[in-house]
Design an enzyme around this catalytic site. Structure first.
Site, mmCIF file in Angstrom:
data_model
loop_
_atom_site.group_PDB
_atom_site.id
_atom_site.type_symbol
_atom_site.label_atom_id
_atom_site.label_comp_id
_atom_site.label_asym_id
_atom_site.label_seq_id
_atom_site.Cartn_x
_atom_site.Cartn_y
_atom_site.Cartn_z
ATOM 1 N N HIS A 9 -29.433 -9.405 23.026
ATOM 2 C CA HIS A 9 -30.493 -8.428 22.943
ATOM 3 C C HIS A 9 -30.892 -8.096 21.511
ATOM 4 O O HIS A 9 -32.053 -7.938 21.201
ATOM 5 C CB HIS A 9 -30.006 -7.167 23.645
ATOM 6 C CG HIS A 9 -31.037 -6.083 23.771
ATOM 7 N ND1 HIS A 9 -32.277 -6.316 24.283
ATOM 8 C CD2 HIS A 9 -30.982 -4.760 23.466
ATOM 9 C CE1 HIS A 9 -32.968 -5.175 24.283
ATOM 10 N NE2 HIS A 9 -32.216 -4.226 23.777
ATOM 11 N N ARG B 145 -25.297 -1.414 17.647
ATOM 12 C CA ARG B 145 -26.433 -0.504 17.583
ATOM 13 C C ARG B 145 -26.480 0.371 18.824
ATOM 14 O O ARG B 145 -26.242 -0.105 19.932
ATOM 15 C CB ARG B 145 -27.718 -1.315 17.522
ATOM 16 C CG ARG B 145 -28.964 -0.489 17.702
ATOM 17 C CD ARG B 145 -30.178 -1.367 17.921
ATOM 18 N NE ARG B 145 -30.176 -1.957 19.243
ATOM 19 C CZ ARG B 145 -31.141 -1.747 20.155
ATOM 20 N NH1 ARG B 145 -32.163 -0.974 19.871
ATOM 21 N NH2 ARG B 145 -31.080 -2.328 21.323
HETATM 22 C C1 FAD Z 1 -36.619 -6.210 25.566
HETATM 23 C C2 FAD Z 1 -36.263 -5.316 24.419
HETATM 24 C C3 FAD Z 1 -36.180 -3.939 24.619
HETATM 25 C C4 FAD Z 1 -35.847 -3.090 23.581
HETATM 26 N N1 FAD Z 1 -35.790 -1.749 23.816
HETATM 27 C C5 FAD Z 1 -35.511 -0.911 22.804
HETATM 28 C C6 FAD Z 1 -35.479 0.492 23.005
HETATM 29 O O1 FAD Z 1 -35.717 0.982 24.090
HETATM 30 N N2 FAD Z 1 -35.206 1.297 21.964
HETATM 31 C C7 FAD Z 1 -34.960 0.782 20.725
HETATM 32 O O2 FAD Z 1 -34.743 1.560 19.820
HETATM 33 N N3 FAD Z 1 -34.984 -0.537 20.503
HETATM 34 C C8 FAD Z 1 -35.236 -1.408 21.513
HETATM 35 N N4 FAD Z 1 -35.250 -2.757 21.287
HETATM 36 C C9 FAD Z 1 -35.075 -3.263 19.938
HETATM 37 C C10 FAD Z 1 -36.347 -3.140 19.140
HETATM 38 O O3 FAD Z 1 -37.455 -3.245 20.003
HETATM 39 C C11 FAD Z 1 -36.475 -4.228 18.105
HETATM 40 O O4 FAD Z 1 -35.362 -4.194 17.304
HETATM 41 C C12 FAD Z 1 -37.686 -4.005 17.238
HETATM 42 O O5 FAD Z 1 -38.827 -3.895 18.030
HETATM 43 C C13 FAD Z 1 -37.883 -5.078 16.213
HETATM 44 O O6 FAD Z 1 -39.079 -4.797 15.519
HETATM 45 P P1 FAD Z 1 -39.479 -5.538 14.184
HETATM 46 O O7 FAD Z 1 -40.724 -4.914 13.710
HETATM 47 O O8 FAD Z 1 -38.328 -5.581 13.284
HETATM 48 O O9 FAD Z 1 -39.747 -7.031 14.659
HETATM 49 P P2 FAD Z 1 -40.759 -7.656 15.715
HETATM 50 O O10 FAD Z 1 -41.472 -6.659 16.517
HETATM 51 O O11 FAD Z 1 -39.997 -8.719 16.414
HETATM 52 O O12 FAD Z 1 -41.847 -8.324 14.809
HETATM 53 C C14 FAD Z 1 -41.591 -9.440 14.015
HETATM 54 C C15 FAD Z 1 -42.863 -9.838 13.334
HETATM 55 O O13 FAD Z 1 -42.601 -10.815 12.356
HETATM 56 C C16 FAD Z 1 -43.515 -11.860 12.465
HETATM 57 N N5 FAD Z 1 -42.895 -13.086 11.988
HETATM 58 C C17 FAD Z 1 -41.673 -13.576 12.300
HETATM 59 N N6 FAD Z 1 -41.471 -14.745 11.684
HETATM 60 C C18 FAD Z 1 -42.577 -14.997 10.952
HETATM 61 C C19 FAD Z 1 -42.980 -16.060 10.092
HETATM 62 N N7 FAD Z 1 -42.210 -17.121 9.869
HETATM 63 N N8 FAD Z 1 -44.209 -15.985 9.532
HETATM 64 C C20 FAD Z 1 -45.027 -14.935 9.764
HETATM 65 N N9 FAD Z 1 -44.686 -13.915 10.552
HETATM 66 C C21 FAD Z 1 -43.488 -13.941 11.141
HETATM 67 C C22 FAD Z 1 -43.878 -11.914 13.906
HETATM 68 O O14 FAD Z 1 -45.128 -12.487 14.096
HETATM 69 C C23 FAD Z 1 -43.893 -10.442 14.267
HETATM 70 O O15 FAD Z 1 -45.144 -9.887 13.976
HETATM 71 C C24 FAD Z 1 -35.563 -3.627 22.324
HETATM 72 C C25 FAD Z 1 -35.638 -4.993 22.111
HETATM 73 C C26 FAD Z 1 -35.962 -5.833 23.160
HETATM 74 C C27 FAD Z 1 -35.991 -7.301 22.916
#
Ligand code: FAD
Ligand code: SF4
Ligand code: FES
Lengths: 605, 128, 247
Positions: free
Chosen positions: A355, A390
């Site tokens: 997850h 976490r």
């Molecule tokens: C199903 C699910 C449910 C969850 N529920 C919860 C919850 O209820 N509460 C909670 O606190 N957390 C929850 N989490 C965890 C949390 O949602 C994630 O940790 C968080 O959303 C990650 O956000 P982020 O902005 O770091 O990355 P992401 O939202 O994954 O965004 C990554 C970004 O990077 C970009 N990117 C990646 N690689 C490249 C590249 N090579 N070049 C250009 N762009 C790139 C992608 O396009 C994307 O825009 C959950 C996670 C999942 C999977």
């Protein structure tokens, strides 16, 4: 190669990236580049269901959120960072409200909070069971207000431009044309999300492949605490699609194939009555414990079958159709579509699935890495909030708190620092180096060169077998060796598609390259951590307990090119709360007043 | 380098949903005919001879057929409209959203009320 | 195993799209997306399509399945015992295979100012606004749009006139207009009143039929017509040019 110039470039359009871009724009300057390999609203933040934590109610306290987080992370969290986090959490969620996020409300119109596993008090804000979706869309839509933010949607970032240990920009592939672009900036923020796709059963989207981690790692930044991979106890069999923890918060119970609530056998009891869930007991224990309990039930042959997956059951029937539709509409929709079960009528088959990656790009408390001007925030970063495990609903808040901080600090750095050298020569070099690399992948027709699908299938198998919920020396050694073999074979990888326009074969192949590097770091750290802590559980004889003497330390893995990666240990900041024991269920209570979740020896400043 | 298929005149034949939509829109044709006939009737009132012509025209079986068609298609149009109405004008009473089917029923109720009124006026001359 | 057909387009090889058949394995839970991924990994690496979440929430994977817009990850092969043809979303330019150009879609979204516009006397910004569940219920359904674009592929008016703001964008504008915390309606009505705004819609209603999230954009558009009529009347009486408010 086209060159664009910005003050700050943000890589990633998920919750962390968008929050950072807005914060950077609000801090000053006039040019923020936001690069993402998918349209921002496709980022995997969209899938988060449960909610975001912040101390809200009068009977709650910052100390209590701090204690829950530190104990939940088995004392491997950076305590100064946790302290900053709990203090800024509430303001960030309020900011989201002011930007229009449709948080669920009480009848009075005040924001509603719900229970969440591992949190002692109700402090999780939610927007029905689509919290991440609403947060992401609110942030994306709000970002449209800022003309300074220039988006590069569907650009795949390949590498960083670093000069004299200072970040000077990124090189990216325009997916629609196959052209390379250089985005110069005085600071760069990585916000590329996690790496759940290293594993077969996972709750993550196809794009969650650890790219940003690998990109920073290859440039010399340490990946920290990578051995800590969180399993979510309730994924759908087959797809791994998540059934949110909120379904247990609302009163759902877990049973084995005999209809028995088995969690009481694993230190999480006594059994709480149906319809009266209690924080930290039974179904509301922390995720690692719940996933581990599944493993034991499976070993004991008490799990059921769905297709070819072993499963246990999440029973929501007693909540009734109307309540389920109000509070958990998305869960009802998912269960119907993907396992053909109506939760109001039958229990949902579920199993643990990978997850969340607790580890990531090491940063200091200001989100800056060991490369000057390179920042990281969100799931790709290891700012030190989560430690060894976490707590659910801490990471959505993390995106906001540290996305904001990273955006602000990055812009301040960009405005304050003298600009990078003109760098024409190194830009040209970086460009031609990648051009060559891509061309060599494309050059077809040579016999014996592997393609990515076969390498990826092997990676998933290796990680599942050697680096799962429970680990041991032999399995990890084997896994590490296999991954090094895969990395070698990847050097000669070849594409099946030679075109320039929307070459998704190329993208998947590049992603796999990132995943392989991250997998090596994960297996190496897991092998070297010869203890059990949080999400990292070892079965070998001397490793089944937490061992603070030797391992109250962060692991740091350093990239060594084609050679095997190198590991170092780093001290943990425990200046606010000394390590205690994690207790849940009845053992966790009875320590009233200490504020900790049973931190026997915990001292609280 | 992208391509974009152009919509052809027969786009609406591709799906039954579009056909139903076209049918709904086409109900206007017999209705227009009925309105023209009525209008003609109104003009012919000034001249008895013309009025007779008009009456003859109105009792032509073909014309009656078209007018019956107008009635049925109008009912069909009304039915589609009544279903759409609650979505265009959702009605709330305090915190309670009135379910759409009540609104649909209420509209049909109103239709029957008007019909009953007319029957009463014409058949019974307003006496009872 | 069963056969499915995919409309291919490889602009670097030929300007003509063509149909290609593939044999894919099926179980009860094989989605259209699973089938496409099988083709990509095992049969033809050159097939291009978008996807990510595979749980019907990211909005990436819209395609036409037997002529109807669907999310590939939420449509299952079991629903199509006979022929199965997968094509790119209709009414949008096709860049390659099943990848369409979403620029115009995003442009329309951005044009309606889809963000909360607070009034001058908005309360102290360190505290959340109050909003009762009833106030929220007025707009909540319209806030559930995942920007998948299926409704644009379903809308013949958008097919005929790509400048039509379209169902999802109007639904989003309506979502903010109905939000008790918002005061930006006057600014949003200008594009909605214009000739490519709500009045381009003839209430075909297919957009709501295909929407995978129950947003009912057709309702939003037609509620928007009522709003638009009101705002134009008001402007008429206050003597200002129609469509010129809030600029
Ligand atoms: C199903 C699910 C449910 C969850 N529920 C919860 C919850 O209820 N509460 C909670 O606190 N957390 C929850 N989490 C965890 C949390 O949602 C994630 O940790 C968080 O959303 C990650 O956000 P982020 O902005 O770091 O990355 P992401 O939202 O994954 O965004 C990554 C970004 O990077 C970009 N990117 C990646 N690689 C490249 C590249 N090579 N070049 C250009 N762009 C790139 C992608 O396009 C994307 O825009 C959950 C996670 C999942 C999977
Ligand atoms: S309104 Fe529905 S069909 Fe249209 S983009 Fe939004 S979710 Fe997709
Ligand atoms: S893959 Fe995300 S909606 Fe289908």
């Amino acid at each position: 190669m086209q060159v664009h110039t910005f003050d700050v470039v943000v890589v990633g359009g998920g919750g962390a990236g968008l929050r950072a871009a807005i914060a950077a724009a609000e801090t000053g300057g006039n040019a923020v580049g936001l690069v993402s390999k998918v349209y921002p609203m496709r980022s995997h933040t969209v899938a988060a269901e449960g909610g975001a934590a912040a101390v809200t109610r009068g009977d709650d306290s910052l100390q209590s959120h701090f204690d829950d987080t530190v104990a939940g992370g088995d004392w491997l969290a950076e305590q100064g960072v946790v302290d900053y986090f709990v203090r800024h959490a509430h303001a960030e969620l309020v900011q989201m409200e002011r930007w229009g996020c449709p948080w669920s409300r009480q009848a009075s119109g005040d924001v509603q909070v719900r229970r969440f596993g591992g949190m002692k008090t109700e402090r999780t804000w939610f927007a029905a069971d689509k919290t991440g979706f609403h947060m992401l869309h609110t942030l994306y839509q709000t970002s449209l207000k800022y003309p300074q933010i220039q988006r590069f949607d569907e650009y795949f970032v390949l590498d960083l431009l670093v000069e004299d240990n200072q970040a000077c920009g990124v090189i990216a592939l325009e997916i629609s044309s196959g052209e390379l672009h250089l985005l110069r900036a005085k600071s760069v923020i990585m916000a590329t999300g996690g790496a759940g796709r290293l594993f077969r059963f996972n709750t993550n989207g196809g794009i969650v492949t650890g790219d940003g981690m690998a990109i920073a790692y290859r440039r010399g930044v340490a990946l920290r605490d990578m051995e800590f991979v969180q399993y979510h106890p309730t994924g759908l069999p087959g797809s791994g699609i998540l059934i949110t923890e909120a379904s247990r918060g609302e009163g759902g119970v877990l049973t084995n194939k005999d209809g028995y609530r088995y969690l009481q056998d694993y230190g999480l009891g006594p059994e709480t009555p149906l319809g009266e869930p209690q924080n930290k007991y039974m179904e509301l224990g922390p995720r690692d414990k719940l996933s581990q309990a599944f493993w034991h039930e499976q070993q004991a042959g008490r799990t059921g079958k769905h297709g070819d997956s072993d499963v246990v059951y999440l029973d929501l029937r007693h909540l009734g159709e109307a309540y389920l539709q109000e509070r958990l509409p998305f869960i009802c929709e998912l269960a119907k579509a993907y396992v053909n079960v109506d939760p109001a009528k039958s229990p949902i088959p579920i199993r643990p699935a990978v997850h969340y990656t607790m580890g990531g790009i090491e940063t200091n408390a200001d989100c800056e890495t060991s490369i000057r001007g390179l920042f990281a925030a969100g799931e790709c970063a290891s700012v030190g909030l989560h430690g060894a495990n976490r707590l659910g609903s801490n990471s959505l808040t993390e995106l906001l708190v540290f996305g904001h901080l990273a955006g602000k600090k990055a812009m301040q750095r960009a405005l304050g620092d003298s600009p990078c050298k003109d760098g024409a020569e190194s830009i040209r070099q970086l460009g031609s180096q990648w051009q060559e690399r891509l061309e060599s992948m494309m050059r077809g027709g040579e016999p014996g060169r592997p393609r990515w699908p076969e390498l990826k299938a092997e990676l998933l198998k290796v990680m599942e077998e050697g680096c799962g919920i429970y680990r041991d020396e032999a399995g990890l050694t084997q896994a590490l060796q296999s991954i090094r073999g895969l990395r070698e074979r990847y050097e000669r990888v070849q594409l099946g598609d030679q075109s320039q326009i929307y070459n998704t074969d190329l993208l998947h192949c590049l992603e796999l390259g990132c995943s392989l590097d991250v997998a090596e770091a994960t297996c190496l750290a897991a092998l070297q951590r010869r203890e059990s802590r949080g999400a990292h559980q070892r079965l070998d004889d001397s490793c089944q307990q937490r061992n603070d003497q030797q391992y109250l330390k962060h692991s740091q893995v350093f990239y060594q090119g084609a050679a095997p990666a190198r590991l170092e240990w780093q001290d943990v900041d425990t200046h606010l709360s000394a390590p205690g024991e994690r207790h849940y269920g009845s053992k966790g209570s009875g320590l009233k007043g200490s504020g900790a979740e049973g931190s026997d020896g915990g001292q609280h400043a | 380098m992208s391509y974009k298929p152009q919509l052809t005149g027969s786009w609406w034949l591709k799906h039954r949903f579009f056909k139903a939509y076209m049918l709904r829109e086409a109900t206007v044709i017999p209705l227009a005919f009925l309105l023209c006939s009525l209008l003609a009737g109104a003009f012919s009132l000034q001249d008895p001879e013309r009025f007779q012509h008009w009456q003859a025209f109105m009792s032509n079986p073909l014309v009656i057929l078209v007018h019956t068609l107008a009635l049925t298609t109008s009912l069909y149009h009304a039915a589609t409209f009544f279903v759409l109405f609650p979505r265009v004008m959702p009605i709330r009473v305090g915190n309670y959203q009135l379910p759409a089917r009540y609104l649909v029923l209420a509209q049909w109720g109103a239709v029957w009320l008007v019909v009953a009124l007319f029957i009463w006026l014409f058949a019974f001359g307003g006496q009872s | 195993m069963r056969s499915i057909q995919v409309l291919r387009y490889l602009p670097e090889e030929s300007p003509q799209p063509f149909l290609q058949s593939f044999q894919v394995p099926v179980t009860d839970s094989t989605s259209v997306l699973d089938a496409l991924n099988y083709i990509k990994e095992s049969l033809d690496p050159t097939l291009s399509f978008r996807w990510s979440c595979r749980m019907a929430i990211c909005g990436s994977c819209g395609v036409m399945v037997n002529g109807i817009p669907k999310l590939g990850c939420k449509d299952f092969l079991r629903n199509y015992p006979n022929d199965l043809i997968i094509e790119p979303l209709a009414h949008l330019p096709v860049e390659r295979d099943l990848v369409v150009n979403m620029d115009s879609f995003l442009r329309h979204l951005e044009a309606v100012k889809p963000y909360l516009i607070e009034g001058k006397n908005a309360a102290d910004s360190s505290q959340p606004n109050r909003q009762t569940p009833a106030q929220m219920a007025r707009y909540q359904q319209f806030a559930n749009c995942i920007n998948c674009g299926l409704c644009y592929a379903a809308c013949p008016q958008f097919g005929l006139n790509p400048e039509f703001t379209g169902p999802a964008a109007i639904a989003l504008a309506h979502r903010y207009n109905l939000d008790s915390r918002d005061s930006g309606k006057a600014q949003r009505m200008a594009p909605l009143n214009s000739k490519n705004g709500v009045w381009s819609c003839t209430f075909v209603g297919f957009c709501s039929e295909v929407c995978p999230k129950g947003v009912d954009p057709a309702a939003a558009v037609n509620q928007g017509k009522v709003e638009s009529a009101k705002s134009m009347l008001i402007q008429l009486f206050s003597g200002r040019a129609i469509g010129g408010a809030g600029q």
